[in-house]
Design a protein around this motif. Structure first.
Motif, PDB file in Angstrom:
ATOM      1  N   PHE A   1      -1.147  11.112  -1.541  1.00  0.00           N
ATOM      2  CA  PHE A   1      -1.710   9.779  -1.761  1.00  0.00           C
ATOM      3  C   PHE A   1      -1.038   9.120  -2.961  1.00  0.00           C
ATOM      4  CE2 PHE A   1      -4.877   6.698  -3.210  1.00  0.00           C
ATOM      5  CZ  PHE A   1      -5.181   6.059  -2.012  1.00  0.00           C
ATOM      6  N   ASN A   2      -0.850   9.883  -4.025  1.00  0.00           N
ATOM      7  CA  ASN A   2      -0.183   9.366  -5.219  1.00  0.00           C
ATOM      8  C   ASN A   2       1.253   8.959  -4.906  1.00  0.00           C
ATOM      9  OD1 ASN A   2       0.479   8.691  -7.825  1.00  0.00           O
ATOM     10  ND2 ASN A   2       0.653  10.789  -8.536  1.00  0.00           N
ATOM     11  N   GLU A   3       1.951   9.775  -4.128  1.00  0.00           N
ATOM     12  CA  GLU A   3       3.335   9.476  -3.757  1.00  0.00           C
ATOM     13  C   GLU A   3       3.433   8.203  -2.921  1.00  0.00           C
ATOM     14  OE1 GLU A   3       6.736  11.515  -0.951  1.00  0.00           O
ATOM     15  OE2 GLU A   3       5.456  12.842  -2.134  1.00  0.00           O
ATOM     16  N   LEU A   4       2.504   8.014  -1.992  1.00  0.00           N
ATOM     17  CA  LEU A   4       2.539   6.858  -1.102  1.00  0.00           C
ATOM     18  C   LEU A   4       2.079   5.567  -1.782  1.00  0.00           C
ATOM     19  CD1 LEU A   4       1.117   8.374   2.201  1.00  0.00           C
ATOM     20  CD2 LEU A   4       3.473   7.700   1.753  1.00  0.00           C
ATOM     21  N   PHE A   5       1.010   5.654  -2.588  1.00  0.00           N
ATOM     22  CA  PHE A   5       0.383   4.441  -3.101  1.00  0.00           C
ATOM     23  C   PHE A   5       0.432   4.300  -4.617  1.00  0.00           C
ATOM     24  CE2 PHE A   5      -1.692   5.392   0.988  1.00  0.00           C
ATOM     25  CZ  PHE A   5      -1.272   4.269   1.679  1.00  0.00           C
ATOM     26  N   GLY A   6       0.864   5.343  -5.330  1.00  0.00           N
ATOM     27  CA  GLY A   6       1.018   5.259  -6.776  1.00  0.00           C
ATOM     28  C   GLY A   6      -0.263   5.406  -7.580  1.00  0.00           C
ATOM     29  N   TYR A   7      -1.321   5.917  -6.982  1.00  0.00           N
ATOM     30  CA  TYR A   7      -2.589   6.127  -7.687  1.00  0.00           C
ATOM     31  C   TYR A   7      -2.943   7.596  -7.636  1.00  0.00           C
ATOM     32  CZ  TYR A   7      -2.961   1.139  -6.735  1.00  0.00           C
ATOM     33  OH  TYR A   7      -2.718  -0.191  -6.651  1.00  0.00           O
ATOM     34  N   SER A   8      -3.260   8.166  -8.799  1.00  0.00           N
ATOM     35  CA  SER A   8      -3.737   9.549  -8.799  1.00  0.00           C
ATOM     36  C   SER A   8      -5.258   9.514  -8.787  1.00  0.00           C
ATOM     37  CB  SER A   8      -3.209  10.321  -9.999  1.00  0.00           C
ATOM     38  OG  SER A   8      -3.654   9.743 -11.194  1.00  0.00           O
ATOM     39  N   LEU A   9      -5.841  10.262  -7.881  1.00  0.00           N
ATOM     40  CA  LEU A   9      -7.289  10.294  -7.731  1.00  0.00           C
ATOM     41  C   LEU A   9      -7.866  11.353  -8.658  1.00  0.00           C
ATOM     42  CD1 LEU A   9      -7.458  10.088  -3.846  1.00  0.00           C
ATOM     43  CD2 LEU A   9      -7.948   8.272  -5.458  1.00  0.00           C
ATOM     44  N   GLU A  10      -9.005  11.042  -9.249  1.00  0.00           N
ATOM     45  CA  GLU A  10      -9.715  11.983 -10.098  1.00  0.00           C
ATOM     46  C   GLU A  10     -11.159  12.050  -9.621  1.00  0.00           C
ATOM     47  OE1 GLU A  10      -9.246  11.032 -14.204  1.00  0.00           O
ATOM     48  OE2 GLU A  10      -7.077  11.252 -14.110  1.00  0.00           O
TER      49      GLU A  10
END
Length: 164
Positions: A154-163
């Motif tokens: 998800f981070n790679e595709l959209f640039g957001y790291s989820l926490e």
């Protein structure tokens, strides 16, 4: 409808295209599109949109004036009726807590992420578990475990790291 947020805390990260409200709510855009949005209340120049964000039951449109370059947030209700226009400042002080969160592209409130982005990576059960966890509700641990394995994608595709 009554909008509930501190208007003095509106900030925007240009490189990350994240809207920061109340110094801790980070809202990624669901749409990036340039449209003429009206007239600047400061200099009467044309306002053009560049990002659209879901906020509460509203759509927050980030606009820039072509004459004075000021950023503005225009809020619309679900029927696209104008609710208000508010000034917004650009985040550039990395010592601020909100700026540090923005620079990391960290999202902990999954309700602020466009559903189509979530559905691209996660199954419906995984999304449900992440929403329940973010709200402090009971969730199925296995679905959250499976979702966490996909956070890097998800981070790679959209640039957001989820926490979550």
């Amino acid at each position: 409808m009554n909008v509930s947020f501190d208007k003095s805390t509106l900030r925007y990260s240009l490189p990350n295209k994240l809207l920061c409200i109340d110094d801790n709510r980070l809202i990624p855009p669901f749409e990036e599109e340039e449209n003429e949005m009206g007239v600047c209340s400061e200099c009467e120049g044309q306002l053009f949109s560049f990002t659209y964000h879901n906020f509460q039951d509203y759509t927050a449109v980030v606009c820039r004036c072509v004459d004075c370059s000021l950023l503005r947030i225009i809020l619309f209700d679900p029927a696209w009726e104008w609710v208000g226009e508010y000034p917004v400042s650009i985040i550039d002080d990395v010592s601020q807590t909100s700026a540090n969160s923005v620079e990391r592209n960290s999202i902990s409130d999954i309700g602020n992420i466009a559903a189509i982005k979530l559905e691209t990576v996660f199954s419906p059960r995984e999304i449900e578990a992440m929403i329940q966890k973010s709200k402090g509700e009971n969730y199925v641990r296995q679905y959250l475990y499976n979702a966490r394995k996909k956070y890097s994608l998800f981070n790679e595709l959209f640039g957001y790291s989820l926490e979550i």
